[in-house]
Design a protein around this motif. Structure first.
Motif, PDB file in Angstrom:
ATOM      1  N   ASP A 272       0.871  -1.171   0.000  1.00 29.19           N
ATOM      2  CA  ASP A 272       0.000   0.000   0.000  1.00 29.19           C
ATOM      3  C   ASP A 272       0.910   1.224   0.000  1.00 29.19           C
ATOM      4  OD1 ASP A 272      -2.480  -1.380   0.128  1.00 29.19           O
ATOM      5  OD2 ASP A 272      -2.163  -1.737   2.271  1.00 29.19           O
ATOM      6  N   ILE A 273       0.712   2.102  -0.953  1.00 32.39           N
ATOM      7  CA  ILE A 273       1.626   3.218  -1.172  1.00 32.39           C
ATOM      8  C   ILE A 273       0.943   4.537  -0.845  1.00 32.39           C
ATOM      9  CG2 ILE A 273       3.078   4.395  -2.874  1.00 32.39           C
ATOM     10  CD1 ILE A 273       3.120   1.771  -4.470  1.00 32.39           C
ATOM     11  N   GLU A 274       1.638   5.362  -0.065  1.00 33.69           N
ATOM     12  CA  GLU A 274       1.125   6.708   0.237  1.00 33.69           C
ATOM     13  C   GLU A 274       2.206   7.734  -0.080  1.00 33.69           C
ATOM     14  OE1 GLU A 274      -0.637   9.378   3.958  1.00 33.69           O
ATOM     15  OE2 GLU A 274      -0.316   7.211   4.216  1.00 33.69           O
ATOM     16  N   ASN A 275       1.834   8.729  -0.854  1.00 32.25           N
ATOM     17  CA  ASN A 275       2.756   9.801  -1.199  1.00 32.25           C
ATOM     18  C   ASN A 275       2.890  10.750  -0.013  1.00 32.25           C
ATOM     19  OD1 ASN A 275       4.154  12.015  -2.256  1.00 32.25           O
ATOM     20  ND2 ASN A 275       3.182  11.841  -4.255  1.00 32.25           N
ATOM     21  N   ARG A 276       4.097  10.862   0.527  1.00 25.33           N
ATOM     22  CA  ARG A 276       4.358  11.733   1.675  1.00 25.33           C
ATOM     23  C   ARG A 276       4.943  13.077   1.239  1.00 25.33           C
ATOM     24  NH1 ARG A 276       2.516   9.580   6.756  1.00 25.33           N
ATOM     25  NH2 ARG A 276       2.258   7.348   6.382  1.00 25.33           N
ATOM     26  N   HIS A 277       5.057  13.256  -0.076  1.00 25.77           N
ATOM     27  CA  HIS A 277       5.560  14.504  -0.661  1.00 25.77           C
ATOM     28  C   HIS A 277       6.945  14.840  -0.098  1.00 25.77           C
ATOM     29  CE1 HIS A 277       1.737  14.911  -2.688  1.00 25.77           C
ATOM     30  NE2 HIS A 277       1.124  14.683  -1.523  1.00 25.77           N
ATOM     31  N   LEU A 278       7.120  15.977   0.570  1.00 25.36           N
ATOM     32  CA  LEU A 278       8.438  16.366   1.071  1.00 25.36           C
ATOM     33  C   LEU A 278       8.614  16.075   2.569  1.00 25.36           C
ATOM     34  CD1 LEU A 278       9.046  19.712  -0.851  1.00 25.36           C
ATOM     35  CD2 LEU A 278       9.939  17.435  -1.359  1.00 25.36           C
ATOM     36  N   GLU A 279       7.702  15.331   3.157  1.00 25.40           N
ATOM     37  CA  GLU A 279       7.836  14.937   4.564  1.00 25.40           C
ATOM     38  C   GLU A 279       9.023  13.976   4.703  1.00 25.40           C
ATOM     39  OE1 GLU A 279       5.438  12.344   7.964  1.00 25.40           O
ATOM     40  OE2 GLU A 279       4.466  12.800   6.049  1.00 25.40           O
ATOM     41  N   LEU A 280       9.926  14.265   5.625  1.00 25.08           N
ATOM     42  CA  LEU A 280      11.075  13.394   5.855  1.00 25.08           C
ATOM     43  C   LEU A 280      10.611  12.154   6.604  1.00 25.08           C
ATOM     44  CD1 LEU A 280      13.741  16.082   6.849  1.00 25.08           C
ATOM     45  CD2 LEU A 280      13.556  14.852   4.672  1.00 25.08           C
ATOM     46  N   TRP A 281      10.036  11.238   5.862  1.00 28.70           N
ATOM     47  CA  TRP A 281       9.334  10.098   6.482  1.00 28.70           C
ATOM     48  C   TRP A 281      10.209   8.858   6.507  1.00 28.70           C
ATOM     49  CZ3 TRP A 281       7.576   5.144   5.680  1.00 28.70           C
ATOM     50  CH2 TRP A 281       6.575   4.693   6.558  1.00 28.70           C
TER      51      TRP A 281
END
Length: 404
Positions: A272-281
């Motif tokens: 399952d994929i979630e785009n975290r954009h520029l969050e340093l995750w």
């Protein structure tokens, strides 16, 4: 039962300990190394690499003999001194965020051979033979094997009380860590410690699989010499709960011809994929993976979590079997030049910067393995994938030397 022994250690003179001890040789950049060798005449780096400028021109045998000669010079000049009687040491490393305390002792080759000292990593034979030759010709080792033991209330209480006494050494290193060493020479105290470890059915290698394998190989080669020091190798023994286990994160040069969109589509089969954009995750639990590709962070959560063995369920193995091997064509994790490893004690921004610079196409962040996973693997004679764990503490070279 596990066997530990005291030994006649060689250590720096008290007034020079902060100057002598150093990080592992491989941890220095060329500039740092040159600086230490130019400006610190007492650094143990002079022993480890006595012909720094011309070292690459020398044969292996000559290099090792040069190390041995320089080591003897340090002893002759009393920069290094040997204990009069066999001792244990209690050693504490205090960093900004963590305190590590363990016991420096000799551990048994027989225990290693009989799987009382258990392993979880594979070794490369050429590295084992290289270090065996190094030990044989230099006659000493200053890098103990990091071994962990089950938490023990009596040992913990003894360590707490023993640390109240005056130490042999108390100094700070250039990275601002504080180092404290206590000498354990009382015969009754030594016997008590040996009895505590004799009650432990198993010990586990946390770091130093090549060093222990080399010590065994040297024992097999030279045991007829009658040198009893070969029956043991130096170890730093630390309780399980005191270890700090980091992951090794992965960087890959390219997407194996896939576009970013195609790569994400292929990953969706398993995650399952979630785009975290520029969050340093980065992941905060098992079966989660962080990914940085195309200027964005993504979280990948494994869909199916049923596995037959602990080896198959390791996050590092999952990443290999679901992503690195089938999608990116990374087959040999040890030798493939398209993959690079970054220890988990480095910030995520390091991975972001390296991808943004264009050197790599994608970076993966993993969740670190647990001590229970490591022990279960070792108990079942299973091996972790290469570069699965980066474990602290790291020992300082030249602090304690075990002669062979």
């Amino acid at each position: 039962m596990a066997t530990i022994i005291p030994f006649k250690a060689v250590r720096p003179a008290r007034d020079k300990v902060s100057l002598v001890t150093c990080r592992s040789y491989d941890e220095y950049s060329p500039a740092e190394l040159a600086s230490q060798l130019d400006y610190n005449p007492f650094s143990f780096l002079h022993v480890l690499n006595p012909a720094y400028v011309n070292m690459h021109k020398l044969s292996e045998s000559i290099r090792f003999k040069s190390v041995h000669t320089k080591y003897r010079e340090y002893k002759d000049e009393e920069i290094l001194k040997q204990e009069a009687t066999p001792v244990f040491y209690l050693y504490e490393i205090q960093s900004k965020n963590k305190v590590f305390t363990g016991i420096i002792a000799g551990t048994s080759i027989a225990d290693y051979q009989n799987n009382i000292i258990k392993k979880h990593e594979d070794t490369l034979q050429y590295r084992v033979e290289y270090f065996k030759d190094y030990l044989h010709q230099t006659g000493f080792n200053t890098e103990p094997v990091l071994i962990t033991y089950p938490d023990n209330a009596d040992l913990k209480q003894w360590i707490t009380q023993r640390k109240q006494r005056r130490p042999l050494y108390l100094f700070s290193s250039l990275n601002r860590d504080k180092h404290t060493l206590w000498r354990i020479k009382d015969p009754q105290e030594i016997a008590w410690l040996q009895a505590e470890f004799a009650n432990m059915p198993s010990l586990y290698i946390a770091d130093g699989h090549h060093r222990s394998a080399s010590a065994e190989l040297l024992y097999k080669q030279d045991k007829e010499s009658g040198n009893k020091n070969l029956d043991y190798f130096m170890s730093f023994l630390i309780a399980e709960s005191d270890l700090k286990i980091y992951e090794y994160n992965r960087l890959v040069n390219d997407l194996n011809g896939l576009t970013k969109a195609d790569f994400l589509s292929a990953l969706a089969k398993y995650f399952d994929i979630e785009n975290r954009h520029l969050e340093l995750w980065k992941p905060d639990k098992k079966f989660e993976f962080g990914m940085y590709v195309g200027g964005e962070f993504y979280s990948l959560t494994l869909k199916h979590k049923q596995f037959a063995t602990v080896h198959q369920a390791l996050d590092a193995q999952i990443l290999y079997t679901k992503v690195l091997q089938p999608l990116l064509d990374i087959n040999d994790l040890r030798s493939d030049e398209r993959i690079t490893y970054i220890p988990g004690n480095k910030p995520i921004t390091t991975i972001k910067e390296m991808v943004d610079e264009g050197t790599f196409a994608v970076g993966f962040m993993l969740y670190p393995a647990s001590i229970d996973e490591i022990k279960e693997l070792a108990d079942n004679n299973l091996i972790m994938p290469p570069k699965s764990t980066y474990i602290e503490p790291k020992f300082r070279s030249g602090l304690v030397v075990y002669e062979l």
